[in-house]
Motif scaffolding. Structure first.
Motif, PDB file in Angstrom:
ATOM      1  N   SER A 352      -5.789 -29.234  86.295  1.00 52.16           N
ATOM      2  CA  SER A 352      -5.281 -28.085  87.028  1.00 52.16           C
ATOM      3  C   SER A 352      -4.026 -28.436  87.810  1.00 52.16           C
ATOM      4  CB  SER A 352      -6.360 -27.566  87.998  1.00 52.16           C
ATOM      5  OG  SER A 352      -5.892 -26.446  88.737  1.00 52.16           O
ATOM      6  N   THR A 353      -3.248 -27.421  88.140  1.00 53.50           N
ATOM      7  CA  THR A 353      -2.132 -27.577  89.071  1.00 53.50           C
ATOM      8  C   THR A 353      -1.922 -26.255  89.794  1.00 53.50           C
ATOM      9  OG1 THR A 353       0.134 -28.415  89.316  1.00 53.50           O
ATOM     10  CG2 THR A 353      -0.282 -26.934  87.453  1.00 53.50           C
ATOM     11  N   PRO A 406      -4.073 -28.529 102.219  1.00 49.90           N
ATOM     12  CA  PRO A 406      -2.626 -28.752 102.238  1.00 49.90           C
ATOM     13  C   PRO A 406      -1.764 -27.735 101.492  1.00 49.90           C
ATOM     14  CG  PRO A 406      -3.610 -30.136 100.560  1.00 49.90           C
ATOM     15  CD  PRO A 406      -4.720 -29.293 101.138  1.00 49.90           C
ATOM     16  N   TRP A 407      -2.371 -26.761 100.803  1.00 44.31           N
ATOM     17  CA  TRP A 407      -1.577 -25.950  99.866  1.00 44.31           C
ATOM     18  C   TRP A 407      -1.613 -24.468 100.217  1.00 44.31           C
ATOM     19  CZ3 TRP A 407       0.646 -29.976  98.233  1.00 44.31           C
ATOM     20  CH2 TRP A 407      -0.045 -31.115  97.819  1.00 44.31           C
ATOM     21  N   GLU A 444       6.925 -27.764  85.852  1.00 42.81           N
ATOM     22  CA  GLU A 444       8.385 -27.607  85.913  1.00 42.81           C
ATOM     23  C   GLU A 444       8.801 -26.281  86.531  1.00 42.81           C
ATOM     24  OE1 GLU A 444      10.227 -28.269  82.168  1.00 42.81           O
ATOM     25  OE2 GLU A 444       9.588 -30.389  82.027  1.00 42.81           O
ATOM     26  N   THR A 445       8.028 -25.228  86.322  1.00 48.23           N
ATOM     27  CA  THR A 445       8.376 -23.920  86.893  1.00 48.23           C
ATOM     28  C   THR A 445       7.345 -23.448  87.918  1.00 48.23           C
ATOM     29  OG1 THR A 445       7.271 -22.747  85.061  1.00 48.23           O
ATOM     30  CG2 THR A 445       9.621 -23.218  84.815  1.00 48.23           C
ATOM     31  N   SER A 446       6.507 -24.360  88.400  1.00 48.26           N
ATOM     32  CA  SER A 446       5.436 -23.987  89.329  1.00 48.26           C
ATOM     33  C   SER A 446       5.943 -23.681  90.730  1.00 48.26           C
ATOM     34  CB  SER A 446       4.400 -25.114  89.412  1.00 48.26           C
ATOM     35  OG  SER A 446       4.950 -26.254  90.059  1.00 48.26           O
ATOM     36  N   GLY A 447       7.139 -24.158  91.044  1.00 42.49           N
ATOM     37  CA  GLY A 447       7.642 -24.040  92.413  1.00 42.49           C
ATOM     38  C   GLY A 447       7.407 -25.283  93.229  1.00 42.49           C
ATOM     39  N   TYR A 448       6.604 -26.210  92.696  1.00 45.86           N
ATOM     40  CA  TYR A 448       6.361 -27.504  93.332  1.00 45.86           C
ATOM     41  C   TYR A 448       7.117 -28.575  92.545  1.00 45.86           C
ATOM     42  CZ  TYR A 448       2.462 -25.357  95.907  1.00 45.86           C
ATOM     43  OH  TYR A 448       1.697 -24.567  96.714  1.00 45.86           O
ATOM     44  N   SER A 449       7.497 -29.647  93.243  1.00 43.41           N
ATOM     45  CA  SER A 449       8.239 -30.718  92.574  1.00 43.41           C
ATOM     46  C   SER A 449       7.334 -31.661  91.797  1.00 43.41           C
ATOM     47  CB  SER A 449       9.031 -31.525  93.611  1.00 43.41           C
ATOM     48  OG  SER A 449       8.158 -32.102  94.583  1.00 43.41           O
ATOM     49  N   ASP A 450       6.038 -31.563  92.015  1.00 42.19           N
ATOM     50  CA  ASP A 450       5.080 -32.441  91.347  1.00 42.19           C
ATOM     51  C   ASP A 450       3.767 -31.691  91.205  1.00 42.19           C
ATOM     52  OD1 ASP A 450       3.925 -34.653  90.186  1.00 42.19           O
ATOM     53  OD2 ASP A 450       4.068 -35.954  91.940  1.00 42.19           O
ATOM     54  N   VAL A 451       2.823 -32.304  90.530  1.00 43.89           N
ATOM     55  CA  VAL A 451       1.484 -31.735  90.423  1.00 43.89           C
ATOM     56  C   VAL A 451       0.879 -31.613  91.817  1.00 43.89           C
ATOM     57  CG1 VAL A 451      -0.835 -32.071  89.509  1.00 43.89           C
ATOM     58  CG2 VAL A 451       1.147 -32.747  88.152  1.00 43.89           C
ATOM     59  N   THR A 452       0.290 -30.469  92.106  1.00 43.05           N
ATOM     60  CA  THR A 452      -0.487 -30.283  93.336  1.00 43.05           C
ATOM     61  C   THR A 452      -1.808 -29.653  92.936  1.00 43.05           C
ATOM     62  OG1 THR A 452       0.480 -28.093  93.743  1.00 43.05           O
ATOM     63  CG2 THR A 452       1.555 -29.995  94.786  1.00 43.05           C
ATOM     64  N   ILE A 453      -2.915 -30.134  93.500  1.00 40.40           N
ATOM     65  CA  ILE A 453      -4.223 -29.723  92.989  1.00 40.40           C
ATOM     66  C   ILE A 453      -5.176 -29.341  94.116  1.00 40.40           C
ATOM     67  CG2 ILE A 453      -6.195 -30.368  91.538  1.00 40.40           C
ATOM     68  CD1 ILE A 453      -3.418 -32.702  91.323  1.00 40.40           C
ATOM     69  N   TYR A 457     -10.670 -28.414  91.944  1.00 39.56           N
ATOM     70  CA  TYR A 457     -10.204 -28.319  90.568  1.00 39.56           C
ATOM     71  C   TYR A 457      -9.690 -29.662  90.042  1.00 39.56           C
ATOM     72  CZ  TYR A 457     -10.231 -23.148  90.457  1.00 39.56           C
ATOM     73  OH  TYR A 457     -10.596 -21.827  90.441  1.00 39.56           O
ATOM     74  N   ALA A 458      -9.790 -30.711  90.833  1.00 42.85           N
ATOM     75  CA  ALA A 458      -9.226 -32.006  90.437  1.00 42.85           C
ATOM     76  C   ALA A 458      -9.999 -32.618  89.281  1.00 42.85           C
ATOM     77  CB  ALA A 458      -9.217 -32.960  91.623  1.00 42.85           C
ATOM     78  N   ASN A 459      -9.274 -33.237  88.367  1.00 38.77           N
ATOM     79  CA  ASN A 459      -9.898 -33.932  87.250  1.00 38.77           C
ATOM     80  C   ASN A 459     -10.381 -35.314  87.648  1.00 38.77           C
ATOM     81  OD1 ASN A 459      -9.332 -36.027  84.839  1.00 38.77           O
ATOM     82  ND2 ASN A 459     -10.061 -34.100  83.970  1.00 38.77           N
ATOM     83  N   GLY A 460      -9.689 -35.925  88.603  1.00 43.16           N
ATOM     84  CA  GLY A 460     -10.054 -37.267  89.044  1.00 43.16           C
ATOM     85  C   GLY A 460      -9.058 -38.327  88.637  1.00 43.16           C
ATOM     86  N   ASP A 461      -8.087 -37.954  87.788  1.00 41.45           N
ATOM     87  CA  ASP A 461      -7.077 -38.924  87.356  1.00 41.45           C
ATOM     88  C   ASP A 461      -5.753 -38.747  88.100  1.00 41.45           C
ATOM     89  OD1 ASP A 461      -6.234 -36.541  86.253  1.00 41.45           O
ATOM     90  OD2 ASP A 461      -6.120 -37.271  84.185  1.00 41.45           O
ATOM     91  N   GLU A 462      -5.740 -37.889  89.135  1.00 40.72           N
ATOM     92  CA  GLU A 462      -4.519 -37.617  89.860  1.00 40.72           C
ATOM     93  C   GLU A 462      -4.339 -38.582  91.045  1.00 40.72           C
ATOM     94  OE1 GLU A 462      -6.547 -33.743  88.538  1.00 40.72           O
ATOM     95  OE2 GLU A 462      -7.116 -35.466  89.771  1.00 40.72           O
TER      96      GLU A 462
END
Length: 500
Positions: A352-353, A406-407, A444-453, A457-462
């Motif tokens: 997820s992001t 945080p989001w 890339e078009t999410s509005g965030y510069s990186d993955v934010t979770i 919804y976290a997979n655990g590999d972030e």
């Protein structure tokens, strides 16, 4: 690899497989002895079970069986006092454990727990409503669906997620997103207080006025500090006299671009009363990938149709609308589509992001790629790709410093949920690769510069910064050192005790 094997490797020790197995057998035997010791004096409402029994299955069965934890024994405490005893027992004997309510968490970090103790909280399932104060107090075993009718009948409403089966408290602890964040904020924004058993075996209350530092951390990272046995929520008056407009639509592939253009038109003007869910999935009837979408509006039907006109006016082949009471909303979507979503014991690998921008070009590209993937990988067709559009007016009105969440600027959540049959390694591998490819494009078009979770919804590999936020982690690490210095509660996207 067993718990003992993982324990020995960092120490530079080695044992033969036979010796390691013997160590695990001794551990299992010791745990049985500890749990069955008459001196424990468990309450009559507490049950203990072991692998091979139906009771054990009932206490450990998970919503997803992708990378699950494994257990030597399960215990279902019937009282808070027994939860306290369990934490003390585990600490004194170095027993790894995981406490669960609805067992709908799907981070792969819990799969690192092997040969542990399952603490099933489902027996703590009492709840009460204070009509004068407008509050709900619920035990750790209460599920979302349990409280919808009684809360509504008392004249109130609680913002929740979009599925009825998860544990109410578990959904809350990561933040608690849903279709009402525009009107009422996150579920943690409704949290008044909790009762929590911390790592030292002490039951304390956390609220704005009692252990407020811990209460700050619980609201957004709550799985890290103890076992919450009970939570109290501030309820909202029933919205719009209890009536909510809802619409289900299905778009074939040749209409999805128009739909995504309509969604993009809501950027920066998304009404607080509105929310949408978009699901890209395989349709066996048409033998193709279709787009299922549900939209709600809290208000009159006229206002709803006006706000949703860019979508409703597309007139796809399948379109239904109705007014439903607030307590029936979750189960009304696509004729109780939630029942299929809530099926347990299925492989689900989820990534997820977060989003703060809706981009039609990205979503159309995503749909086309998902359609191609399902076409070429029949074994993956029971999976789905989901896009949630939730307004953030009330959520964002709360100070970023008020909680660990945080989001607060997010307005959407993208999620891949791929599934396959046990043993279908080719589909498993292809799904994992494809999920990462989609994530990269969406970010890339999410509005965030990186993955934010969103942590639930976290997979655990972030990276931890992508889940908890780099600005929140120093304070969270300090709380972790204070309340869980030995990291007993770290199987679920654990926070470090030092940061950086």
């Amino acid at each position: 690899m067993s718990f003992f094997q993982r324990l020995l490797l960092p120490l530079g020790l080695s044992l033969s497989l036979t010796a390691v197995d013997a160590a695990v057998i001794r551990q299992n035997s010791d745990l049985r002895s500890l749990l069955s010791d008459p001196a424990r004096q468990w309450s009559d409402a507490t049950t203990i079970s072991y692998p091979g029994s139906s009771e054990f299955t009932g206490a450990t069965e998970r919503w997803t069986i992708f990378d699950p934890p494994t257990y030597t024994a399960a215990i279902s405490p019937g009282t808070e006092e027994d939860v306290i005893k369990l934490v003390n027992l585990a600490r004194s004997n170095d027993i790894p454990f995981l406490a669960t309510g609805g067992r709908h968490g799907y981070t792969t970090t819990i799969g690192d727990l092997h040969d542990g103790l399952a603490i099933d909280l489902s027996n703590l399932n009492s709840y009460s409503i204070d009509s004068d104060a407008g509050t709900l107090t619920a035990g750790a075993g209460v599920r979302v669906n349990t409280i919808m009718d009684p809360v509504y009948e008392a004249g109130y409403f609680l913002q929740t997620g979009t599925a009825y089966c998860p544990g109410l408290i578990g959904v809350t602890l990561g933040g608690g997103i849903g279709r009402f964040t525009g009107l009422y904020g996150l579920m943690i924004d409704a949290l008044v207080s909790v009762r929590i058993v911390t790592a030292n075996g002490t039951l304390i209350e956390a609220s704005e006025s009692s252990n407020s530092d811990l209460f700050w951390g619980i609201r957004g990272a709550g799985a890290n500090f103890g076992i919450i046995t009970e939570a109290t929520f501030q309820l909202n008056p029933v919205p719009n006299g209890g009536n909510i407009f809802t619409s289900d639509l299905i778009f074939p592939a040749n209409m999805t671009n128009e739909f995504f253009q309509a969604v993009e038109s809501y950027n920066n003007v998304f009404p607080a009363e509105m929310a949408g869910i978009v699901i890209m999935s395989w349709d066996d009837t048409s033998n193709s990938t279709v787009l299922l979408t549900n939209w709600i509006y809290v208000g009159s039907e006229d206002d709803a149709r006006s706000a949703l006109a860019p979508i409703l006016n597309l007139s796809p082949p399948y379109l239904t609308t109705q007014m439903v009471t607030a307590n029936k909303l979750i189960n009304s979507t696509f004729n109780n589509f939630a029942a299929a979503i809530c099926t347990e014991g299925v492989i689900r690998d989820i990534h997820s992001t977060n989003l703060k921008n809706h981009n039609a070009t990205t979503w159309q590209s995503t749909f086309e790629q998902v359609a191609d993937f399902f076409e070429s990988h029949p074994g993956a067709r029971s999976g789905a790709v989901q896009y949630e559009l939730y307004p953030n007016q009330a959520m964002n009105a709360v100070s970023s410093d008020a909680t660990a969440w945080p989001w607060r600027d997010a307005i959407g959540y993208f999620q891949t949920a791929f599934s396959w049959d046990q043993g279908d390694d080719a589909t498993a591998s292809a799904s994992a690769t494809f999920a990462q490819e989609l994530m990269s494009e969406v970010v890339e078009t999410s509005g965030y510069s990186d993955v934010t979770i969103f942590v639930n919804y976290a997979n655990g590999d972030e990276k931890q910064e992508n889940i908890y936020g780099a600005d929140k982690l120093p304070r969270l690490a300090q709380l972790k050192r204070t309340y869980d210095p030995s990291e007993m509660f770290s199987w679920n996207n654990g926070i470090p005790t030092q940061y950086p």
